[in-house]
Design an enzyme around this catalytic site. Structure first.
Site, PDB file in Angstrom:
ATOM      1  N   LYS A  77       0.843  -1.197   0.000  1.00 14.35           N
ATOM      2  CA  LYS A  77       0.000   0.000   0.000  1.00 14.35           C
ATOM      3  C   LYS A  77       0.879   1.249   0.000  1.00 14.35           C
ATOM      4  CE  LYS A  77      -3.909   2.020   2.607  1.00 14.35           C
ATOM      5  NZ  LYS A  77      -4.765   1.856   3.805  1.00 14.35           N
ATOM      6  N   SER A 152      -9.688   2.186   3.199  1.00 12.74           N
ATOM      7  CA  SER A 152      -8.810   2.910   2.299  1.00 12.74           C
ATOM      8  C   SER A 152      -7.867   2.020   1.496  1.00 12.74           C
ATOM      9  CB  SER A 152      -7.977   3.916   3.099  1.00 12.74           C
ATOM     10  OG  SER A 152      -7.120   3.252   4.022  1.00 12.74           O
ATOM     11  N   SER A 176     -10.051  -0.242   7.276  1.00 14.67           N
ATOM     12  CA  SER A 176      -9.478  -0.035   5.946  1.00 14.67           C
ATOM     13  C   SER A 176      -8.850  -1.259   5.306  1.00 14.67           C
ATOM     14  CB  SER A 176      -8.441   1.099   5.995  1.00 14.67           C
ATOM     15  OG  SER A 176      -9.069   2.335   6.182  1.00 14.67           O
TER      16      SER A 176
END
Length: 490
Positions: A77, A152, A176
């Protein structure tokens, strides 16, 4: 190559026995990514040249039987620092930021000879539930390209769901990892707070943030989570507790007979009917396998979202003060004075959702409002943690839906922050209490065919029982074997 029909252990065996080389595997991985990236948009940046160079080095020295991730392509990420590879947090503020050091989790992966194929998209600074808040582009759900992948960690979840990689690192501040896992029909684990070092993670809410994996299956998740777990002297919140070999307990003898499952009645409030049907069927299935299912109450659940957004936004307003246009990051052009540097750099560098949360957090911490908002939210946090403690006195795990709905259409909620925030109602309490929780594929909506996730919550540092429960459910169903027909709409 896609990774739908393999596992980390199988891939490792193939690499050790030279059925495939790390270089061949890496080339096939990039071919697969490029074949669907125009549709999915899971990656902010690809690391092809360095990945192939690294693969060649690994092939040259060979892979030993104890190097589980050596030569294995994985994704990271883009709010996790990677030395020499741009780390943007999906923000204009850090669009050209090139870190000079690796996050601890990346150090551990490098030591294990993994191959980083690229950095995945996210909501800016991990603030969002749909990945629509990225400053660069919106990631699309591989199951239906007109729908969001959740957030997210939407890019990481979409990359795994699209068969690009076996696993992708994410972060979870209020859901997330778990919400994107649910929306994309993959496995997502948020470990206990402190289990994994936060050193080198671009901070959002420091008392909530935790690193974890999105994977195709439960056992891979357990293997990869163990690899990045453990104490780190650079993170004062990281735990000294020993890291168990969770995956070693996941085998044909694993069962849920006598497992005491708590099902909070509050976790069915507001569930879409199609989600409710899937979750009830999943609970019935666990009960048929010998688990004991009880209805319980977590009475402060409804206060979780407002309390979380006050606390997390307050921490964010403090953490994001460092982005001032002076030291690093975006700096506005044609500024007239120091105040102009601060005001314009932050106004132009941050997106709308980030600015919204900075304002909320600054307000909550301001004189005259601290007691009424921040202090009260902190008290609610303690009450939520106590609710969990009370239930865990008589139960082993808490089980319910990960989200109240399946993935919604792109653009459907982006202009309605309050509705977007309420998507996290079933996930934020876990972060408030610092507990481990995992979302696993539980079935599909009868209404739109989209995946539905089952959330399994455990006691602090009892990831083992969470993994055991998820593994048994997974091995006695076939939902995790279903894959999207990329480009098709359900």
């Amino acid at each position: 190559m896609d990774f739908y029909q393999t596992s980390l252990s199988q891939l490792h065996d193939d690499l050790v026995n030279k059925k495939i080389s790390a270089t061949e595997l890496t080339k096939e991985t990039f071919d697969h990514i490029k074949g669907n990236e125009d549709q999915v948009k899971a990656f902010i940046s690809l690391n092809e040249d360095q990945a192939l160079k690294r693969a060649a080095e690994i092939d040259a020295k060979g892979i030993s039987a104890d190097q589980l991730t050596a030569g294995v392509p994985l994704a990271v990420k883009d709010n996790i620092l990677t030395k020499g590879l741009t780390t943007t947090a999906a923000s204009k503020m850090l669009e050209n930021f090139n870190p000079v050091y690796d996050a601890t989790v990346v150090e551990k992966l490098n030591a294990a000879d993994y191959i980083n194929v690229g950095k995945t998209n996210l909501d800016e600074f991990a603030m969002g539930s749909s990945t629509e808040n990225s400053a660069f582009f919106t990631t699309h759900n591989p199951w239906d390209l007109t729908r969001v992948p959740g957030g997210s960690s939407g890019g990481s979840a979409a990359a795994v769901a699209a068969g690009d990689v076996l696993g992708a690192l994410g972060t979870d501040t209020g859901g997330s990892i778990r919400m994107p896992a649910s929306f994309n029909g993959v496995v997502g684990m948020k470990p206990t707070y402190g289990r994994v070092s936060r050193w080198g993670i671009i901070a959002f809410g420091s008392s909530f943030d935790q690193v974890g994996w999105l994977t195709q299956n439960v056992k891979d998740n357990a293997l990869l989570t163990a690899l990045i777990s453990g104490n780190d002297e650079r993170d004062m919140t990281s735990s000294l507790k020993e890291v168990p070999d969770w995956a070693a307990q996941l085998n044909e003898n694993t069962n849920v007979k006598g497992l005491r499952i708590a099902v909070p009645k509050e976790y069915f409030d507001g569930l879409d009917e199609d989600v409710q049907e899937v979750i009830k069927a999943a609970l019935d299935h666990l009960e048929s396998l010998g688990a004991i299912v009880d209805e319980v109450s977590l009475p402060h659940t409804k206060y979780g979202v407002p309390a979380y957004y006050i606390l997390a936004s307050s921490e964010a307003s403090s953490n994001l003060q460092r982005y001032d246009g002076i030291r690093y990051g975006f700096r506005a052009a044609d500024v007239k004075n120091l105040e102009d540097v601060y005001v314009r750099s932050r106004s132009e560098g941050f997106g709308e959702e980030v600015k919204r949360r900075i304002m909320l957090g600054t307000f909550s911490l301001s004189a005259g409002f601290y007691d009424a908002y921040f202090n009260k939210a902190a008290k609610v946090r303690r009450l939520i943690a106590q609710d969990f403690e009370d239930v865990f006195k008589d139960h082993d795990v808490i089980v319910g839906a990960t989200g109240a709905s399946t993935a919604f259409k792109i653009g459907a909620e982006i202009d309605d922050p309050q509705t977007m925030y309420m998507n996290d109602v079933l996930t934020v309490p876990v972060n408030m209490a610092g507990l481990p929780a995992m979302s696993i594929p539980a079935g599909f909506s009868a209404k739109n065919g989209m995946p539905v996730g089952l959330q399994i919550i455990g006691k602090a540092f009892d990831e083992q029982t969470v993994y055991n429960t998820g593994y048994v459910f997974e091995q006695t169903t076939d939902f995790h074997k279903k894959t999207p027909k990329l480009g098709g709409q359900n």
